[in-house]
Design a protein around this motif. Structure first.
Motif, PDB file in Angstrom:
ATOM      1  N   TRP A  35       0.808  -1.216   0.000  1.00 47.37           N
ATOM      2  CA  TRP A  35       0.000   0.000   0.000  1.00 47.37           C
ATOM      3  C   TRP A  35       0.840   1.264   0.000  1.00 47.37           C
ATOM      4  O   TRP A  35       0.329   2.369   0.056  1.00 47.37           O
ATOM      5  N   GLN A  36       2.164   1.091  -0.081  1.00 53.36           N
ATOM      6  CA  GLN A  36       3.057   2.243  -0.224  1.00 53.36           C
ATOM      7  C   GLN A  36       2.693   2.995  -1.507  1.00 53.36           C
ATOM      8  O   GLN A  36       2.417   2.401  -2.543  1.00 53.36           O
ATOM      9  N   LYS A  37       2.686   4.297  -1.438  1.00 54.07           N
ATOM     10  CA  LYS A  37       2.306   5.128  -2.579  1.00 54.07           C
ATOM     11  C   LYS A  37       3.258   4.899  -3.750  1.00 54.07           C
ATOM     12  O   LYS A  37       4.466   4.918  -3.597  1.00 54.07           O
ATOM     13  N   SER A  38       2.681   4.691  -4.933  1.00 52.45           N
ATOM     14  CA  SER A  38       3.497   4.461  -6.119  1.00 52.45           C
ATOM     15  C   SER A  38       4.201   5.739  -6.541  1.00 52.45           C
ATOM     16  O   SER A  38       3.685   6.846  -6.377  1.00 52.45           O
ATOM     17  N   ILE A  39       5.398   5.586  -7.095  1.00 51.25           N
ATOM     18  CA  ILE A  39       6.199   6.714  -7.536  1.00 51.25           C
ATOM     19  C   ILE A  39       5.935   7.035  -8.999  1.00 51.25           C
ATOM     20  O   ILE A  39       5.884   8.192  -9.395  1.00 51.25           O
ATOM     21  N   TRP A  40       5.761   5.996  -9.795  1.00 52.85           N
ATOM     22  CA  TRP A  40       5.632   6.186 -11.241  1.00 52.85           C
ATOM     23  C   TRP A  40       4.178   6.090 -11.673  1.00 52.85           C
ATOM     24  O   TRP A  40       3.480   5.134 -11.319  1.00 52.85           O
ATOM     25  N   ASN A  41       3.728   7.067 -12.476  1.00 47.53           N
ATOM     26  CA  ASN A  41       2.347   7.069 -12.963  1.00 47.53           C
ATOM     27  C   ASN A  41       2.195   6.428 -14.336  1.00 47.53           C
ATOM     28  O   ASN A  41       1.076   6.312 -14.849  1.00 47.53           O
ATOM     29  N   GLY A  42       3.312   6.030 -14.948  1.00 41.94           N
ATOM     30  CA  GLY A  42       3.226   5.375 -16.255  1.00 41.94           C
ATOM     31  C   GLY A  42       3.100   6.329 -17.419  1.00 41.94           C
ATOM     32  O   GLY A  42       3.128   5.902 -18.576  1.00 41.94           O
ATOM     33  N   VAL A 304       4.525  20.492 -11.984  1.00 47.85           N
ATOM     34  CA  VAL A 304       4.131  20.683 -10.588  1.00 47.85           C
ATOM     35  C   VAL A 304       4.019  19.337  -9.881  1.00 47.85           C
ATOM     36  O   VAL A 304       4.466  19.182  -8.733  1.00 47.85           O
ATOM     37  N   ALA A 305       3.463  18.348 -10.551  1.00 45.23           N
ATOM     38  CA  ALA A 305       3.359  17.004  -9.962  1.00 45.23           C
ATOM     39  C   ALA A 305       4.739  16.447  -9.647  1.00 45.23           C
ATOM     40  O   ALA A 305       4.959  15.837  -8.590  1.00 45.23           O
ATOM     41  N   LYS A 306       5.697  16.673 -10.552  1.00 45.35           N
ATOM     42  CA  LYS A 306       7.061  16.183 -10.348  1.00 45.35           C
ATOM     43  C   LYS A 306       7.725  16.901  -9.166  1.00 45.35           C
ATOM     44  O   LYS A 306       8.388  16.278  -8.333  1.00 45.35           O
ATOM     45  N   LEU A 307       7.531  18.208  -9.094  1.00 44.63           N
ATOM     46  CA  LEU A 307       8.121  18.999  -8.010  1.00 44.63           C
ATOM     47  C   LEU A 307       7.557  18.592  -6.651  1.00 44.63           C
ATOM     48  O   LEU A 307       8.285  18.535  -5.659  1.00 44.63           O
ATOM     49  N   ILE A 308       6.285  18.295  -6.608  1.00 44.83           N
ATOM     50  CA  ILE A 308       5.655  17.890  -5.348  1.00 44.83           C
ATOM     51  C   ILE A 308       6.099  16.486  -4.944  1.00 44.83           C
ATOM     52  O   ILE A 308       6.436  16.225  -3.784  1.00 44.83           O
ATOM     53  N   THR A 309       6.119  15.575  -5.916  1.00 44.02           N
ATOM     54  CA  THR A 309       6.435  14.170  -5.625  1.00 44.02           C
ATOM     55  C   THR A 309       7.891  13.977  -5.228  1.00 44.02           C
ATOM     56  O   THR A 309       8.198  13.315  -4.231  1.00 44.02           O
ATOM     57  N   ILE A 310       8.817  14.545  -5.993  1.00 37.15           N
ATOM     58  CA  ILE A 310      10.240  14.283  -5.780  1.00 37.15           C
ATOM     59  C   ILE A 310      10.867  15.241  -4.773  1.00 37.15           C
ATOM     60  O   ILE A 310      11.640  14.824  -3.902  1.00 37.15           O
ATOM     61  N   TYR A 311      10.514  16.521  -4.890  1.00 41.42           N
ATOM     62  CA  TYR A 311      11.192  17.526  -4.059  1.00 41.42           C
ATOM     63  C   TYR A 311      10.328  18.054  -2.917  1.00 41.42           C
ATOM     64  O   TYR A 311      10.725  19.003  -2.232  1.00 41.42           O
ATOM     65  N   LYS A 312       9.164  17.416  -2.715  1.00 41.56           N
ATOM     66  CA  LYS A 312       8.288  17.732  -1.572  1.00 41.56           C
ATOM     67  C   LYS A 312       7.908  19.219  -1.521  1.00 41.56           C
ATOM     68  O   LYS A 312       7.831  19.822  -0.459  1.00 41.56           O
ATOM     69  N   CYS A 313       7.688  19.805  -2.684  1.00 40.42           N
ATOM     70  CA  CYS A 313       7.268  21.199  -2.742  1.00 40.42           C
ATOM     71  C   CYS A 313       5.805  21.324  -2.329  1.00 40.42           C
ATOM     72  O   CYS A 313       5.020  20.384  -2.501  1.00 40.42           O
ATOM     73  N   SER A 314       5.442  22.469  -1.832  1.00 41.10           N
ATOM     74  CA  SER A 314       4.047  22.754  -1.492  1.00 41.10           C
ATOM     75  C   SER A 314       3.601  23.990  -2.260  1.00 41.10           C
ATOM     76  O   SER A 314       4.415  24.887  -2.548  1.00 41.10           O
ATOM     77  N   ILE A 315       2.330  24.049  -2.596  1.00 42.37           N
ATOM     78  CA  ILE A 315       1.788  25.181  -3.349  1.00 42.37           C
ATOM     79  C   ILE A 315       1.373  26.271  -2.375  1.00 42.37           C
ATOM     80  O   ILE A 315       0.607  26.027  -1.441  1.00 42.37           O
TER      81      ILE A 315
END
Length: 338
Positions: A35-42, A304-315
């Motif tokens: 149930w760990q969150k997937s990293i890759w969306n395909g 934005v999705a990449k920045l949030i997922t990899i670099y833990k950015c917040s809007i």
């Protein structure tokens, strides 16, 4: 007698509750990778560093970067010599590639995989989604040329190699990765379907993008020529959806270190983003990374999705659009360096 019966019954209930909680915790621990969150969306490019280790011979290390673009249906396998000097973050400066994972394992807050991941990013300007480090007892050593890549693919990423691959996917004791089981299965199926002519293999040493340098102890290490590397691999790691968006980005360094904006711009440009401004803030910020968007629809963009997922950015919720000089302003705080 009634009092004793009630007490005995209460004790049984408490015991049942304790046992239920105990087994629930065990179940959660064992199934966490599921149930760990997937990293890759395909849909977007996925890139990660690979390292094979040998418990019998600690010096026997092989490294590579694998990158796949699902839109182009093309993969890239980049071989990195183990004695390449990497720019290690978090104040470690430079270390041989073969030592970085072990160095990170001594720092439990960072971890070997994360330190290796960020070191490859710093040195080669590749946005990495994660890492996959394994003992050669799980797989064979990482391939070092096109012929070995072909053999590796046939052995582990084909229907005939399904059984051995699945054993290794679920054998988490000999593998260190931030990929979930679903990520592993997804990648296995993707690699299985790739034709051999869709996988490009590059060896940095053979391409003369590394320079041999002798250290004080007479050992030979390799130093990456970043200008030559960037010139050759310009566009090779573009993420097609990010490139197609043509979103402009402003990067602001709000850390207490120099050149952070330039280093991050190299990463973003390597992924295909359009960086138009780099600057340094008047004061440092404690947060990790904050995004200021010029339009609401940008929340759903690939970058934005990449920045949030990899670099833990917040809007940021207090975005003043009139002060923005680009579609997205990325402010990197001190937390980005931790």
């Amino acid at each position: 007698m009634k009092f004793r019966t009630k007490t005995k019954t209460s004790n049984h209930r408490v015991l049942k509750i304790i046992l239920c909680v105990f087994f629930l915790l065990i179940f959660i621990f064992l199934t966490k990778p599921f149930w760990q969150k997937s990293i890759w969306n395909g849909k977007n490019r996925v890139s990660f560093v690979l390292e094979s280790l040998s418990g019998k011979d600690p010096s026997d290390v092989r490294l590579a970067v694998f990158s796949y673009d699902p839109k182009l249906i093309q993969a890239l396998f980049l071989i990195i010599p183990e004695n390449t000097m990497l720019d290690v973050p978090f104040g470690y400066e430079t270390y041989q590639a073969s030592s970085v994972y072990k160095l990170g394992e001594l720092d439990k807050k960072k971890g070997g995989g994360r330190l290796l991941d960020k070191s490859i990013e710093n040195t080669f300007g590749i946005v990495l989604d994660g890492y996959y480090v394994f003992d050669v007892n799980a797989y064979q050593k990482l391939p070092q040329n096109k012929t070995e890549v072909i053999e590796f693919k046939k052995k582990y990423f084909s229907w005939s190699g399904l059984f051995s691959s699945m054993i290794n996917v679920f054998n988490h004791q000999s593998i260190d990765t931030n990929f979930s089981y679903f990520d592993k299965l997804h990648l296995w199926n993707t690699l299985r379907r790739l034709r051999l002519d869709q996988i490009a293999v590059y060896d940095l040493d053979d391409m003369h993008l590394l320079t041999d340098t002798e250290l004080a102890d007479k050992s030979i290490v390799k130093i990456a020529d970043k200008d030559l590397y960037d010139a050759f691999f310009d566009g090779y790691f573009y993420d097609s959806p990010i490139r197609a968006e043509k979103i402009t980005i402003e990067i602001v360094n709000a850390t207490d270190q120099e050149r952070v904006a330039s280093q991050f711009a190299r990463l973003m440009e390597g992924a295909g983003a359009n960086v138009i401004i780099k600057s340094t803030a008047d004061k440092a910020e404690d947060y990790n990374c904050r995004l200021y968007l010029n339009a609401e629809k940008l929340k759903h963009s690939s970058i934005v999705a990449k920045l949030i997922t990899i670099y833990k950015c917040s809007i940021a919720s207090d975005s003043d659009k009139s002060s923005l000089h680009a579609d997205i302003k990325v402010i990197l705080g001190k937390g980005y360096l931790l």
